[in-house]
Design an enzyme around this catalytic site. Sequence first.
Site, PDB file in Angstrom:
ATOM      1  CB  ALA A  69      -1.367   0.146   1.190  1.00 21.42           C
ATOM      2  CB  THR A  70       4.434   1.939   1.495  1.00 25.44           C
ATOM      3  OG1 THR A  70       3.631   1.767   2.834  1.00 25.44           O
ATOM      4  CG2 THR A  70       5.232   3.452   1.722  1.00 25.44           C
ATOM      5  CB  CYS A 320       5.381   2.921   8.647  1.00 23.39           C
ATOM      6  SG  CYS A 320       4.242   1.279   7.701  1.00 23.39           S
TER       7      CYS A 320
END
Length: 373
Positions: A69-70, A320
């Site tokens: 998704a990043t 993260c």
Amino acid sequence: MIYLDYAANAPADPAVLELFCETERRYCGNPNSRHPAGLEAGKAMEKAAEGIAALMGAEPGEVIFTSGATEANNLAILGMAGARRKTGKHIITTPLEHASVSASLRCLQKQGWEIDQLSILPDGTPDREELRRLLRRDTAMVAVCTVDSELGTIEPVDEIRTILKEYPDCRLHVDATQAVGRIPVSFDGIDTMSFAPHKFGGLNGSGVLLKRKFLTLEPILHGGDSTTVWRSGTPALALAASAECALRLALDKRQERYDSVKKMHDTLRAALSRYDCVRINSPENSVPHILNLSVRDVKGTVFQRKLAERGVCVSVKSACSSDGAPSAAVLAVSGDARNALSSWRISLSHLTTPEEIDAFLNIFDSIIQPVQA
Ligand code: PLP
């Protein structure tokens, strides 16, 4: 070990792993090659995209496979900005976004884009009146999440989409990473949407960006004008097939899994609410998979360490970020920096058992006694 960090990563479903190995064994061609081995792999790639598109209400040509998704968020935001420099340089977002959205926007800010952040209401949702006030004819994008990763709040994406109908030049990017596989998600009326199968039984290294066919993005990876024009490189067929399989399984079992998580969430919320020193930060309007809380005057990182010493895995902010700063999302909802610094997150899945919840509550109680004394 008691694993309560499923919002950071979930184990691969055995059927998904099996399909990954089978696909790797079976196909040797590059899906972009025009010879028989390549065409065979290309067909399988198309099948994976068709499956995901059908499950998400998109078209096969609207599915872009990414590494997570990043990357999907970076591609949607930086790619849109690169393609639309002339339309406008204004973007609206919220303080609830994952670092892969907020950092992409900070990167644009350094290049001269104007970024506005919406205020968050006590129920954890962005202020829609403020959105109406901030929208301009040169607003190029609104970037919001469907469910925020720290508090689990369900955001009013439908309402935002309706407001944006009056702004046909403004694109809507939705980060649905914490929502897909957990609650119903619609791609209807949205321009780009990201998610990551490793959050619901898929494999690490796989992500998806849905992108409307008419929309042009400037690629962030350059390297070839092929079927993967939006993301150059040899398509990872086995990961794409696994992503489709994980999504199908998660959606087939979504309600059943949701009900099981909800029961455990309710037990946890009720038990933790009994402690005077505990503040539950997740608003009522949250997914049951995520429960964010603070223990008064104990830093989230300290409580996390105490739990980790007893084999319990929870997270502070998102996995993260490790900068030790207070959670922006909790700060936005509670307006209390000390509380934000004390916050941490429990996240559940259908794999969580009632026995694990009981054991966690006992461990929590043994840690909290000296704190309360
Ligand atoms: N967006 C949200 C809401 C997330 O929760 C996460 C990961 O926790 C990401 C994006 C990034 O996902 P990935 O780890 O697949 O890059």
